[in-house]
Design an enzyme around this catalytic site. Structure first.
Site, PDB file in Angstrom:
ATOM      1  CG  HIS A 110      -0.167  -0.954  -1.123  1.00 23.50           C
ATOM      2  ND1 HIS A 110       0.124  -1.548  -0.120  1.00 23.50           N
ATOM      3  CD2 HIS A 110      -1.139  -0.175  -1.006  1.00 23.50           C
ATOM      4  CE1 HIS A 110      -0.923  -1.177   0.920  1.00 23.50           C
ATOM      5  NE2 HIS A 110      -1.410  -0.008   0.078  1.00 23.50           N
ATOM      6  CG  ASP A 113       3.160  -3.217  -0.700  1.00 26.57           C
ATOM      7  OD1 ASP A 113       3.671  -2.389  -0.460  1.00 26.57           O
ATOM      8  OD2 ASP A 113       2.096  -3.765  -0.434  1.00 26.57           O
ATOM      9  CD  GLU A 277      -6.911  -0.973   8.664  1.00 22.99           C
ATOM     10  OE1 GLU A 277      -6.719  -0.941   7.320  1.00 22.99           O
ATOM     11  OE2 GLU A 277      -6.079  -0.455   9.337  1.00 22.99           O
ATOM     12  CG  HIS A 280      -8.778   2.343   8.851  1.00 23.50           C
ATOM     13  ND1 HIS A 280      -8.859   2.260   7.640  1.00 23.50           N
ATOM     14  CD2 HIS A 280      -7.611   2.506   9.390  1.00 23.50           C
ATOM     15  CE1 HIS A 280      -7.311   2.138   7.274  1.00 23.50           C
ATOM     16  NE2 HIS A 280      -6.729   2.185   8.505  1.00 23.50           N
ATOM     17  CG  ASP A 305      -7.469  -3.893   5.697  1.00 18.50           C
ATOM     18  OD1 ASP A 305      -7.744  -5.019   4.839  1.00 18.50           O
ATOM     19  OD2 ASP A 305      -6.855  -3.101   5.097  1.00 18.50           O
ATOM     20  CG  ASP A 316      -4.337   3.172  11.524  1.00 21.67           C
ATOM     21  OD1 ASP A 316      -4.948   2.102  11.955  1.00 21.67           O
ATOM     22  OD2 ASP A 316      -4.199   2.990   9.994  1.00 21.67           O
ATOM     23  CG  ASP A 348      -3.755  -2.905   6.918  1.00 22.50           C
ATOM     24  OD1 ASP A 348      -2.580  -2.785   7.129  1.00 22.50           O
ATOM     25  OD2 ASP A 348      -4.544  -2.091   6.041  1.00 22.50           O
TER      26      ASP A 348
HETATM   27  C1  XLS Z   1      -3.698   2.448   5.793  1.00 21.45           C
HETATM   28  C2  XLS Z   1      -4.763   1.280   5.170  1.00 21.45           C
HETATM   29  C3  XLS Z   1      -3.922   0.631   3.999  1.00 21.45           C
HETATM   30  C4  XLS Z   1      -4.958  -0.033   3.239  1.00 21.45           C
HETATM   31  C5  XLS Z   1      -4.281  -0.262   1.736  1.00 21.45           C
HETATM   32  O1  XLS Z   1      -3.995   2.773   6.894  1.00 21.45           O
HETATM   33  O2  XLS Z   1      -5.080   0.701   5.996  1.00 21.45           O
HETATM   34  O3  XLS Z   1      -2.702  -0.147   4.427  1.00 21.45           O
HETATM   35  O4  XLS Z   1      -5.269  -1.020   3.791  1.00 21.45           O
HETATM   36  O5  XLS Z   1      -3.761   0.685   1.091  1.00 21.45           O
HETATM   37 NI    NI Z   2      -6.030  -1.112   5.751  1.00 21.48          NI
HETATM   38 NI    NI Z   3      -4.756   1.275   8.470  1.00 21.34          NI
END
Ligand code: XLS
Ligand code: NI
Ligand code: NI
Length: 446
Positions: A110, A113, A277, A280, A305, A316, A348
């Site tokens: 990001h 970061d 991800e 998620h 991810d 999460d 991630d």
């Molecule tokens: C948060 C997300 C984040 C994204 C990037 O839950 O996974 O880390 O991958 O903004």
């Molecule tokens: Ni992510």
């Molecule tokens: Ni996440």
């Protein structure tokens, strides 16, 4: 080019060299047992199957903090300088040392970061540009590439009611400034993708929310971001990362299916794909494999991810993916659907709050890379050596010829079909054989 270890003036991970492949019998925690980057499986090197990427935010910014101990537990020796720009430069040194010692080909970040926010949008952009120039040199020296960049439009207090979906228009220019600068940074660094994770794009209460209007604003904003990116020369793929909840109760980008509908509705389907991800997916009540298959079937799989949640709670937790069943199920889908393309597998994931040794960061990544490599080998064996593909194909064989084929190609109307009911009669029972499929998978997980 093979990855070259690249350190700054100070070595942040002393005593740890380039991580090597030593094979399954090695008991060296700092060696790969299965991930052998040049080994070819199903016509492609392991390196190209995975395109592993390191997540800047977890690995170099995360200190193990949680709501009950925000000060954290993990030492970040690159984050000690009093000047935030110096700290950002030190972090970049540490990041490239880690990434190159591990031998990952990619990283993701990001804006915030890699460079600190300034007191104005212009100052923030200047900080980002300074770090991007340094990162560009690091990339050239090491052979590491950018998998994707993104903008953090969820942490700052101004985004408490959302970024592009904020009910107050005055927030939108702030989002635009960040997203524009982050797209520029991604272009400058040759990034293959640009990600939108809708951090606070969602709502807590319908009582104060005009959902349709907010979604229209999101669609409009993404169209403008796409138009700018293309005009500025971005050739890569824009990605949306679904998540069903957290931080908001109802996140708009709930899951792959929701995002597919959204992309089509707002005319974004030719420029955008999906970044999926695992944790998620779990929060949405799906498996990783389900989400990936859904995106593949729509031609919209962008990137992954990789992480995993805890099966016993609903957060999460972003753990490093190490569940062999899940790794195998994921690789089965990817192998049958042509792989990850210009996407990759971004970790991630964060080490646990109590994993406080510097080497734990290496061990976490090595374990996950090995698990996924093992999943790939197992999945390839299932596809090559077992009856799996044949069984699955035969399950649908009645559509390969005759009336089934005619139905599939749209040649049978409802009346004709209805007439066949008594002609054909009661269908005979055909077992779905789920337990046999499960047994086959387990037989190859060895
Ligand atoms: C948060 C997300 C984040 C994204 C990037 O839950 O996974 O880390 O991958 O903004
Ligand atoms: Ni992510
Ligand atoms: Ni996440």
């Amino acid at each position: 080019m093979p990855i070259q270890v690249t350190t700054g003036s100070r070595e942040y991970f002393p005593g740890i060299g380039k991580i090597k492949y030593e094979g399954a019998d090695s008991d060296n925690p700092l060696a790969f047992k299965y991930y052998d980057e040049n080994r070819v499986i199903a016509g492609k090197s392991m390196k190209d199957h995975f395109r592993f990427a390191i997540a800047y935010w977890h690995s170099f910014c995360g200190n193990g903090g949680d709501p009950f101990g925000p000060a954290g537990t993990i030492d970040l020796p690159w984050d000690e300088a009093s000047d935030p720009m110096q700290s950002a430069r030190d972090k970049l040194d540490a990041a490239f040392e880690f990434i190159t010692k591990l031998g990952a080909g990619f990283y993701c970040f990001h804006d915030r970061d890699i460079a600190p926010a300034g007191s104005t949008a212009a100052e923030s952009e200047k900080n980002l540009k300074t770090l991007v120039e340094l990162a560009k040199k690091k990339q050239a020296a090491s052979g590491v590439n950018l998998l994707w960049g993104t903008a953090n439009v969820f942490t700052h207090a101004r985004y408490m009611n959302g970024a592009a979906t904020n009910p107050d228009f005055h927030v939108i220019p702030q989002v635009a400034a960040q997203v524009k600068a982050a797209i520029d940074a991604t272009i400058e660094l040759g990034g293959d993708n640009y990600v939108f994770w809708g951090g606070r794009e969602g709502y807590y209460s319908l009582l104060n929310t005009d959902m349709k209007r907010e979604l229209d604003h999101l669609g409009m904003f993404l169209q403008k971001a796409r138009d700018y990116g293309r005009k500025a020369g971005f050739k890569g793929t824009f990605l949306i990362e679904p998540k069903p909840m957290e931080p908001t109760k109802h996140q708009y980008d709930f899951d792959s299916a929701t995002v597919i509908g959204f992309l089509n509705k707002y005319g974004l389907q030719d420029d955008f794909k999906i970044n999926i991800e695992n944790n998620h997916a779990t929060l949405a009540g799906h498996s990783f494999a389900h989400e990936v298959q859904t995106a593949c079937d729509a031609g919209l799989l962008g990137s992954l991810d990789v992480n995993q949640g805890d099966p016993h709670n609903g957060w999460d937790t972003d753990e490093f993916m190490h569940d062999l069943h899940e790794c195998t199920s994921l690789m089965l889908v990817l192998l049958q659907n042509g792989g990850i393309g210009k996407g990759g597998m971004n970790f991630d994931a964060k080490r646990r709050r109590s994993s406080t040794d510097a080497e734990d960061l290496f061990i976490a990544h090595i374990s996950s890379m090995d698990s996924l490599a093992r999943g790939l080998i197992i999945a390839d064996n299932v596809l090559q050596k077992s009856n799996y593909l044949k069984m699955k194909k035969e399950r649908y064989a009645s559509y390969d010829s005759g009336n089934g084929k005619a139905f599939e190609s749209g040649k049978l109307d409802l009346e004709t079909l209805a007439k066949m009911a008594d002609e054909i009669g009661e269908p005979k029972q055909i077992s779905g054989k789920q337990e046999l499929y499960e047994a086959i998978l387990n037989q190859y997980i060895r």
